[in-house]
Design a protein around this motif. Structure first.
Motif, PDB file in Angstrom:
ATOM      1  N   ASN A  92       0.850  -1.198   0.000  1.00  0.00           N
ATOM      2  CA  ASN A  92       0.000   0.000   0.000  1.00  0.00           C
ATOM      3  C   ASN A  92       0.887   1.249   0.000  1.00  0.00           C
ATOM      4  O   ASN A  92       0.889   2.039   0.936  1.00  0.00           O
ATOM      5  N   GLN A 143       0.815   3.939  -1.747  1.00  0.00           N
ATOM      6  CA  GLN A 143       0.198   5.261  -1.946  1.00  0.00           C
ATOM      7  C   GLN A 143      -0.726   5.646  -0.800  1.00  0.00           C
ATOM      8  O   GLN A 143      -1.474   6.617  -0.894  1.00  0.00           O
ATOM      9  N   MET A 147      -3.402   4.242   0.354  1.00  0.00           N
ATOM     10  CA  MET A 147      -4.819   4.089   0.048  1.00  0.00           C
ATOM     11  C   MET A 147      -5.567   3.665   1.315  1.00  0.00           C
ATOM     12  O   MET A 147      -4.983   3.052   2.203  1.00  0.00           O
ATOM     13  N   LYS A 148      -6.829   4.026   1.403  1.00  0.00           N
ATOM     14  CA  LYS A 148      -7.634   3.556   2.540  1.00  0.00           C
ATOM     15  C   LYS A 148      -7.584   2.037   2.559  1.00  0.00           C
ATOM     16  O   LYS A 148      -7.649   1.395   1.510  1.00  0.00           O
ATOM     17  N   ARG A 191     -10.344  -0.136   0.873  1.00  0.00           N
ATOM     18  CA  ARG A 191     -10.248   0.025  -0.574  1.00  0.00           C
ATOM     19  C   ARG A 191      -9.067  -0.770  -1.121  1.00  0.00           C
ATOM     20  O   ARG A 191      -9.156  -1.403  -2.170  1.00  0.00           O
ATOM     21  N   TYR A 192      -7.960  -0.679  -0.408  1.00  0.00           N
ATOM     22  CA  TYR A 192      -6.741  -1.376  -0.841  1.00  0.00           C
ATOM     23  C   TYR A 192      -6.972  -2.888  -0.882  1.00  0.00           C
ATOM     24  O   TYR A 192      -6.596  -3.565  -1.845  1.00  0.00           O
ATOM     25  N   ARG A 229      -9.069  -3.724  -3.831  1.00  0.00           N
ATOM     26  CA  ARG A 229      -8.290  -3.567  -5.054  1.00  0.00           C
ATOM     27  C   ARG A 229      -7.417  -4.813  -5.279  1.00  0.00           C
ATOM     28  O   ARG A 229      -7.309  -5.320  -6.400  1.00  0.00           O
ATOM     29  N   CYS A 231      -4.516   6.517 -10.623  1.00  0.00           N
ATOM     30  CA  CYS A 231      -5.420   6.847  -9.513  1.00  0.00           C
ATOM     31  C   CYS A 231      -5.732   8.343  -9.455  1.00  0.00           C
ATOM     32  O   CYS A 231      -6.833   8.740  -9.116  1.00  0.00           O
ATOM     33  N   CYS A 290     -10.965   6.653  -2.283  1.00  0.00           N
ATOM     34  CA  CYS A 290      -9.829   5.740  -2.116  1.00  0.00           C
ATOM     35  C   CYS A 290      -8.729   6.310  -1.240  1.00  0.00           C
ATOM     36  O   CYS A 290      -8.084   5.587  -0.497  1.00  0.00           O
ATOM     37  N   PHE A 291      -8.491   7.641  -1.386  1.00  0.00           N
ATOM     38  CA  PHE A 291      -7.312   8.219  -0.750  1.00  0.00           C
ATOM     39  C   PHE A 291      -7.611   9.342   0.238  1.00  0.00           C
ATOM     40  O   PHE A 291      -6.700   9.872   0.844  1.00  0.00           O
TER      41      PHE A 291
END
Length: 200
Positions: free
Chosen positions: A143, A145, A147-148, A151-152, A155, A171, A180-181
């Motif tokens: 993870n 970036q 990301m929540k 969500r991650y 994904r 993204c 997502c972020f």
């Protein structure tokens, strides 16, 4: 000698953190049990045997009785929860029963509606990130970036199935970027309870 002592210390710190997280999760579970919203196994994703194993370590007998384990059946995860549990188990620390337990707990609590750290009864997202880095290091490391977490996870599940959650080339160009972020803000359950008491 000193390095060996450091290792022991970090193992002890890991155990204490695990106990802290477990206490947070079980406190949330107990709220749901007492409100009639879930059973102990339904709230945690753990079997009766697993709960019997972990409860006495951190809770007095009175609290253990409040979970009413005699009256509950083992949890039956649906397909979505099974997939998420499988993802976590695939990245769990080998031969670590705590990692296996947390995989079940996280998969079950992720089915709730709040941010995952709130669903687990934790104080903040940093505690969740630490938990995942400790017990699912290869998954957490991916993870990059920030990301929540829910969500991650989804994904990763989609990638494993050959799907993409978003059609945007990156993204940053996705309309769902905020979902997502965006910041994972909000009160912890404990703060909400304390604030509720303060308002009364």
């Amino acid at each position: 000698m000193f390095a060996h002592h450091n290792c022991r210390l970090s193992a002890r710190q890991k155990r204490r953190f695990d106990q802290h997280v477990l206490a947070c999760v079980l406190s949330r579970a107990l709220e749901e049990v007492e409100a009639g919203e879930a059973t102990a196994t339904g709230a945690t994703g753990l079997s009766r045997a697993e709960l019997r194993d972990v409860l006495p370590r951190g809770f007095p007998a009175v609290a253990v009785n409040a979970f009413a384990l005699k009256e509950v059946s083992d949890p039956e995860p649906d397909m979505e929860e099974e997939l998420l549990r499988g993802l976590l188990l695939a990245h769990a620390r080998p031969d670590d029963p705590a990692s296996t337990r947390f995989a079940k707990i996280i998969a079950r609590r992720a089915m709730r509606d709040d941010h995952l750290w709130q669903d687990l009864g934790l104080s903040n997202r940093a505690d969740l990130s630490r938990l995942l880095a400790t017990h699912f290091p290869t998954l957490a490391a991916g993870n990059t970036q920030n990301m929540k977490w829910k969500r991650y996870f989804y994904r990763k599940l989609c990638e494993a199935e050959g799907f993409s959650l978003c059609t945007a080339p990156s993204c940053r160009e996705c309309n769902d970027f905020e979902n997502c972020f965006g910041l994972e803000e909000g009160e912890s359950r404990l703060a909400r309870i304390k604030n509720g008491i303060a308002l009364d």
